[in-house]
Write a protein that holds these residues in place. Structure first.
Motif, PDB file in Angstrom:
ATOM      1  N   ARG A  51       0.485 -17.693  45.522  1.00  0.00           N
ATOM      2  CA  ARG A  51       1.792 -17.716  44.846  1.00  0.00           C
ATOM      3  C   ARG A  51       1.616 -17.736  43.331  1.00  0.00           C
ATOM      4  O   ARG A  51       2.365 -17.072  42.600  1.00  0.00           O
ATOM      5  N   PHE A  52       0.623 -18.480  42.842  1.00  0.00           N
ATOM      6  CA  PHE A  52       0.375 -18.539  41.402  1.00  0.00           C
ATOM      7  C   PHE A  52      -0.146 -17.202  40.879  1.00  0.00           C
ATOM      8  O   PHE A  52       0.298 -16.719  39.829  1.00  0.00           O
ATOM      9  N   LEU A  53      -1.070 -16.580  41.593  1.00  0.00           N
ATOM     10  CA  LEU A  53      -1.589 -15.281  41.168  1.00  0.00           C
ATOM     11  C   LEU A  53      -0.477 -14.238  41.143  1.00  0.00           C
ATOM     12  O   LEU A  53      -0.408 -13.416  40.226  1.00  0.00           O
ATOM     13  N   GLU A  54       0.400 -14.287  42.127  1.00  0.00           N
ATOM     14  CA  GLU A  54       1.538 -13.354  42.132  1.00  0.00           C
ATOM     15  C   GLU A  54       2.481 -13.640  40.966  1.00  0.00           C
ATOM     16  O   GLU A  54       3.040 -12.708  40.366  1.00  0.00           O
ATOM     17  N   PRO A  84      -8.863  -7.234  47.384  1.00  0.00           N
ATOM     18  CA  PRO A  84      -9.599  -7.490  46.133  1.00  0.00           C
ATOM     19  C   PRO A  84      -9.859  -8.985  45.946  1.00  0.00           C
ATOM     20  O   PRO A  84      -9.075  -9.827  46.396  1.00  0.00           O
ATOM     21  N   GLN A  85     -10.945  -9.302  45.228  1.00  0.00           N
ATOM     22  CA  GLN A  85     -11.270 -10.705  44.977  1.00  0.00           C
ATOM     23  C   GLN A  85     -10.809 -11.169  43.594  1.00  0.00           C
ATOM     24  O   GLN A  85     -10.778 -12.360  43.332  1.00  0.00           O
ATOM     25  N   TRP A  86     -10.490 -10.249  42.697  1.00  0.00           N
ATOM     26  CA  TRP A  86      -9.949 -10.643  41.400  1.00  0.00           C
ATOM     27  C   TRP A  86      -9.024  -9.555  40.860  1.00  0.00           C
ATOM     28  O   TRP A  86      -9.092  -8.406  41.270  1.00  0.00           O
ATOM     29  N   PHE A  87      -8.158  -9.972  39.933  1.00  0.00           N
ATOM     30  CA  PHE A  87      -7.141  -9.085  39.372  1.00  0.00           C
ATOM     31  C   PHE A  87      -7.055  -9.307  37.859  1.00  0.00           C
ATOM     32  O   PHE A  87      -7.133 -10.435  37.392  1.00  0.00           O
ATOM     33  N   GLY A 128      -7.830 -13.232  37.065  1.00  0.00           N
ATOM     34  CA  GLY A 128      -7.863 -14.415  37.914  1.00  0.00           C
ATOM     35  C   GLY A 128      -8.257 -14.105  39.336  1.00  0.00           C
ATOM     36  O   GLY A 128      -8.215 -12.954  39.781  1.00  0.00           O
ATOM     37  N   ALA A 129      -8.646 -15.166  40.051  1.00  0.00           N
ATOM     38  CA  ALA A 129      -9.105 -15.031  41.432  1.00  0.00           C
ATOM     39  C   ALA A 129      -8.833 -16.324  42.184  1.00  0.00           C
ATOM     40  O   ALA A 129      -8.640 -17.389  41.582  1.00  0.00           O
ATOM     41  N   MET A 130      -8.820 -16.233  43.517  1.00  0.00           N
ATOM     42  CA  MET A 130      -8.759 -17.429  44.339  1.00  0.00           C
ATOM     43  C   MET A 130     -10.176 -17.940  44.571  1.00  0.00           C
ATOM     44  O   MET A 130     -11.063 -17.188  44.943  1.00  0.00           O
ATOM     45  N   PRO A 180     -11.402 -12.946  49.110  1.00  0.00           N
ATOM     46  CA  PRO A 180     -10.406 -11.874  49.061  1.00  0.00           C
ATOM     47  C   PRO A 180      -8.978 -12.413  49.054  1.00  0.00           C
ATOM     48  O   PRO A 180      -8.689 -13.458  49.648  1.00  0.00           O
ATOM     49  N   VAL A 181      -8.106 -11.698  48.373  1.00  0.00           N
ATOM     50  CA  VAL A 181      -6.689 -12.042  48.331  1.00  0.00           C
ATOM     51  C   VAL A 181      -5.902 -10.866  48.898  1.00  0.00           C
ATOM     52  O   VAL A 181      -5.941  -9.767  48.349  1.00  0.00           O
ATOM     53  N   ASN A 182      -5.231 -11.110  49.977  1.00  0.00           N
ATOM     54  CA  ASN A 182      -4.445 -10.059  50.625  1.00  0.00           C
ATOM     55  C   ASN A 182      -2.985 -10.236  50.219  1.00  0.00           C
ATOM     56  O   ASN A 182      -2.251 -11.007  50.820  1.00  0.00           O
ATOM     57  N   SER A 183      -2.574  -9.543  49.166  1.00  0.00           N
ATOM     58  CA  SER A 183      -1.223  -9.686  48.630  1.00  0.00           C
ATOM     59  C   SER A 183      -0.644  -8.317  48.311  1.00  0.00           C
ATOM     60  O   SER A 183      -1.147  -7.602  47.440  1.00  0.00           O
TER      61      SER A 183
END
Length: 348
Positions: A281-284, A124-127, A267-269, A101-104
């Motif tokens: 930071r990259f996903l943002e 969410p795990q991907w965007f 993308g996802a972490m 999960p990415v908490n952003s």
């Protein structure tokens, strides 16, 4: 010449070790596994490094190659961020435990809910960061636009012997068919897929560009393609591409009902990311106005962030259209059930 004493040697060693640690702390890195292999993405990555000082180490492969590598590496994988180019692939990788999960707040605000993972628990795990429509192309000399303005008509007997597609099991098709399953239900979807098989001009083969060229050449008369493949041909100055585009029309299907199916590149972490702060930071960054414009200009995709405006001549020529608001995660999650249908109706 005097030689350093033992205590002096220890001091020098300690100072050298400290310097190495300091350098390591300053050298921020991001390990990226990417199935996006578009040349214009190079500028995207270079600008991120310039803005943040974070160096990107990149592994390029197709989606299957990326996920196979992640599986093989397991907990020892160096991957921080994973980029894949289809919702079905993202959902499958998530279900196999490859992401976290990415908490952003930035990503939650910028990326619409229907273009990201909808699972509960920690975020969410991907965007999705860019979108592409699944459109219908047709030979203007052989087909009337009104006969192909819905996906359902691809399976109608009036189009018998006219349709060509890539493999039904390709994720681009699996995700579309998964969306159709949500809209039509299992029985009607399987009957529609059977109609598609019955209407084939030839066995499924090739990629999306091949379907456009086949429709233009008369090998078939109707094809399914992602919008950016057509946009590439529209922007090309090669005589053969100009001729292909001149012979075909295109449709954004189902404008009078639920709208045109739109897929994502996302993308996802990675599950075992060692550089999680850099990953977020990259996903943002991929959701920033700057990056969103690169997606549109570089690969003829629409930005996932609705407020971002782009000037791409091919996309402008295609015009605006009604988008199916169905959460893309639902379409991607139906891939196993759809594949079983494809096997039953003989859609290779």
């Amino acid at each position: 010449m005097a030689h350093p004493t033992h205590p002096q040697r220890l001091l020098v060693a300690a100072l050298l070790a400290g310097a190495c640690l300091a350098a390591t702390a300053q050298d921020k890195v991001l390990n990226l596994y990417s199935a996006r292999h578009y040349q214009t993405d190079e500028a995207l990555y270079a600008n991120f490094t310039k803005a943040t000082g974070i160096k990107i180490n990149r592994i390029d492969a197709d989606d299957a190659g990326v996920t196979t590598r992640l599986k093989a590496e397991g907990a020892s994988s160096p991957a921080d961020v994973v980029l894949l180019v289809d919702a079905a692939r993202l959902v499958k990788a998530e279900s196999e435990g490859m992401f976290q999960p990415v908490n952003s707040a930035v990503l939650q605000q910028r990326i619409p809910a229907h273009l990201r993972d909808d699972s509960d628990g920690g975020g969410p795990q991907w965007f999705g960061f860019s979108t592409r429509a699944r459109i219908i192309v047709y030979n203007k000399a052989a087909v009337q636009r009104a006969d192909v303005d819905t996906y359902q008509e691809l399976g109608d007997p009036k189009n018998k012997g006219k349709v060509c597609t890539r493999s039904g099991s390709h994720p681009y098709n699996l995700t579309l068919f998964g969306a159709m399953l949500q809209h039509l239900g299992p029985q009607a979807t399987e009957a529609w897929l059977k109609g598609l098989v019955d209407n084939m001009a030839r066995a499924p083969k090739g990629g999306d560009t091949d379907q456009i060229k086949a429709a233009a050449s008369g090998e078939c008369a109707i094809g399914l393609t992602n919008s950016y493949y057509l946009a590439r041909l529209m922007r090309s100055t090669k005589p053969e591409d100009v001729e292909t585009v001149s012979k075909i029309g295109f449709v954004f299907p189902n404008q009078d009902s639920w709208g045109t199916h739109v897929n994502i590149s996302g993308g996802a972490m990675a599950k075992h990311a060692k550089n999680s702060a850099e990953a977020v930071r990259f996903l943002e960054y991929l959701a920033s106005d700057e990056a969103q414009v690169y997606f549109a200009d570089g690969n003829n995709e629409w930005p996932a962030v609705a407020s971002v405006k782009v000037k791409n001549p091919a996309l402008e020529a295609m015009g605006s259209f009604k988008v199916d608001p169905l959460p893309i995660a639902l379409a991607g999650a139906n891939q196993t059930q759809v594949q079983q249908m494809l096997d039953r109706v003989g859609y290779k």
